[in-house]
Design a protein around this motif. Structure first.
Motif, PDB file in Angstrom:
ATOM      1  N   ASN A 256      11.723  55.493  11.574  1.00 39.81           N
ATOM      2  CA  ASN A 256      12.161  56.358  12.667  1.00 39.81           C
ATOM      3  C   ASN A 256      12.644  55.542  13.855  1.00 39.81           C
ATOM      4  N   ALA A 257      11.900  54.473  14.161  1.00 40.16           N
ATOM      5  CA  ALA A 257      12.273  53.639  15.306  1.00 40.16           C
ATOM      6  C   ALA A 257      13.660  53.034  15.074  1.00 40.16           C
ATOM      7  N   GLY A 288      15.134  57.997  22.178  1.00 42.98           N
ATOM      8  CA  GLY A 288      14.055  58.783  22.771  1.00 42.98           C
ATOM      9  C   GLY A 288      14.080  60.230  22.307  1.00 42.98           C
ATOM     10  N   PHE A 302      10.591  69.297  10.089  1.00 40.61           N
ATOM     11  CA  PHE A 302      11.319  69.248  11.353  1.00 40.61           C
ATOM     12  C   PHE A 302      12.090  67.936  11.436  1.00 40.61           C
ATOM     13  N   MET A 314       6.916  62.090   9.756  1.00 37.96           N
ATOM     14  CA  MET A 314       5.851  62.145  10.750  1.00 37.96           C
ATOM     15  C   MET A 314       4.738  63.105  10.349  1.00 37.96           C
TER      16      MET A 314
END
Ligand code: ADP
Ligand code: MG
Length: 491
Positions: A256-257, A288, A302, A314
């Motif tokens: 994700n990062a 962000g 999601f 997540m």
């Protein structure tokens, strides 16, 4: 309409209309009036006007299909006014002469359930992929077992420095291959739910950075951006848990990062032992998240990445963190980046295992090996011969049981997966005949054997590809065990 029925009629979330046989709407419930009519009254309009904005009855009218076939056939329609999918059904109402008098038209918004269906089929595909890759990993382990075994045997047979150098290189490559296969297995293996491993987080994080390197290093360079990791990890940070689960969670967070740093940036990973807690922090300088996204980040499915995301990363992280009695906190600022903080209960470092020297085996064993793969059988046999043991083998489990019934062996080594009978079952049978015999199970699968699977059947487990050292070590453990048993029973 009776007040009570009117109430129910209007409070059903799906749209319901009653139309006469000329398609004119006679009654509409509240959702139909709100969604289709906006502020206009839809009663007295034609159903095809309000549903399709058409001037004539629809060619695909579900009413006609239903009348013709005698069963209610739903029709799924995409409505570009709302960007949503609707499922329409018609229920004909006949008069005394069996002629169409009117019909009930029922429309349900199925956009969400369609999405869920799609995701679930995606999940099924992923799980099938997992099964395929674990099968491939297993077969590859068998191949590597023979390569490694033969190389290690050859190393014992030669002192030619040139040959030894080449053999070392082959051995190293085969070991690299084995560690890659293990990574595939770690990812595709089912959750073990064993949380009693003492996991060295420093090792796990370093491994995950390695596993994810293709994404943050290679792929980003191809795109012409630079992602730089800054890693600062305390030594000796141990938490109770499942290493494969934790690897999975950290991989999701790092992916994700990286996804968030579309123009490159810095990925900083820190791990600290503070009192009885391990703090792990992943910080990126990416795009962000808004408040709304943070709020939904752990929701399954999601995603803000459209078709590129599945929204499961997540939610999986959340499950894993919870299982580990850990805590997770997300802070983020749009345009600046995101920080994910994890807090684990720590375990005090156990006394470090002293590295085992090559054990000196005093006893020589009589050993029986059962494996349906002939090459592996031969390699293992040569290994054990080389060590001076007495070895007999069989590729056929039934014949093996006959042999073992006739004669006692100190040790039986059996493969796990064989045609007709599993190694576990076979081990149970052998133990019933020869309770004193020590049983070693070898396997190329990423095993999650439960205590009850092993109990009273298996004494030791060796994973493929195995090394000379691992076999020697296991045999020396057996020797120790037998010696201890003897002194226990001594007067
Ligand atoms: P996916 O990565 O498939 O979208 P995830 O469950 O991993 O699903 O993440 C859900 C969403 O949370 C992402 O789509 C993204 O909007 C947001 N998100 C997660 N991590 C970050 C991050 N480091 N930076 C920005 N957004 C993030
Ligand atoms: Mg993700």
């Amino acid at each position: 309409m009776d007040k009570q029925y009117q109430f129910i009629f209007d409070h059903i979330t799906d749209m319901i209309m009653v139309c006469d046989y000329e398609y004119t709407i006679i009654v509409a419930n509240r959702p139909a009036r709100i969604v289709l009519g906006k502020s206009d009254d839809i009663v007295k309009q034609k159903c095809y006007q309000v549903l399709r904005q058409s001037d004539s009855p629809c060619v695909d009218c579900p009413l006609q299909d239903t009348i013709n076939s005698g069963v209610i056939i739903p029709l799924v329609k995409y409505d570009d006014r709302f960007n949503e999918y609707f499922e329409e059904r018609c229920f004909p109402v006949l008069n005394n002469d069996n002629q169409l008098d009117s019909f009930i038209l029922y429309a349900k918004n199925i956009t969400k359930s369609r999405e869920l269906e799609e995701k679930s089929s995606q999940m099924k595909k992923l799980s099938a992929l997992g099964q395929i890759s674990s099968g491939v990993a297993h077969d590859f382990n068998n191949v590597l077992t023979v390569v490694l075994g033969r190389v290690q045997l050859m190393k014992k047979l030669t002192s030619d420095p040139h040959l030894l150098k080449s053999l070392d290189m082959i051995e190293k490559s085969a070991l690299d291959g084995a560690s890659k296969v293990r990574k595939i297995q770690e990812f595709s293996r089912p959750n073990s739910n064993t949380m009693n491993e003492s996991v060295n987080l420093k090792n796990i994080i370093e491994e995950v950075l390695e596993i994810t390197r293709p994404k943050w290093d290679v792929a980003s360079k191809i795109k012409g951006i630079l992602i730089e990791p800054i890693v600062d990890l305390d030594d000796n940070i141990f938490v109770p848990g499942d290493s494969s689960d934790l690897r999975n969670a950290f991989t999701n967070i790092i992916f994700n990062a990286i996804d968030a740093m579309t123009n490159g940036g810095i990925l900083s990973v820190k791990a600290r032992l503070i009192d009885n807690t391990v703090l792990v922090e992943f910080k990126d300088t990416g795009i962000g998240m808004t408040e709304e996204t943070i709020e939904r980040i752990f929701d399954p499915f999601f995603t803000t990445k459209g078709v590129l995301g599945n929204g499961l990363g997540m939610s999986e992280v959340y499950g894993i963190i919870k299982r580990h009695n850990a805590k997770i906190a997300v802070t983020s600022e749009v345009g600046k980046g995101t920080t994910i903080k994890l807090r684990f209960p720590a375990i005090r470092e156990k006394t470090r295992a002293i590295k085992q020297k090559e054990p000196d085996l005093k006893g020589k064993f009589s050993i029986y090996i059962i494996d349906d793969e002939e090459y592996i059988l031969e390699t293992l046999k040569d290994f054990l011969f080389e060590m001076g043991h007495q070895v007999e083998t069989n590729t056929d489990p039934v014949k093996a049981i006959e042999d073992i019934t006739r004669k006692a062996y100190d040790v039986v080594i059996t493969d796990l997966g064989m045609p007709g009978i599993s190694g576990l079952e076979l081990a149970g049978k052998i133990k019933a005949i020869r309770p004193q015999t020590q049983l070693i199970l070898i396997s190329g699968w990423a095993l999650n054997l439960k205590a009850e699977d092993i109990k009273n059947r298996i004494d030791f487990v060796i994973n493929k590809p195995f090394s000379f050292e691992k076999i020697t070590f296991t045999l020396s453990e057996i020797e120790k065990k037998l010696r201890a048993d003897q002194s226990d029973s001594a007067p």
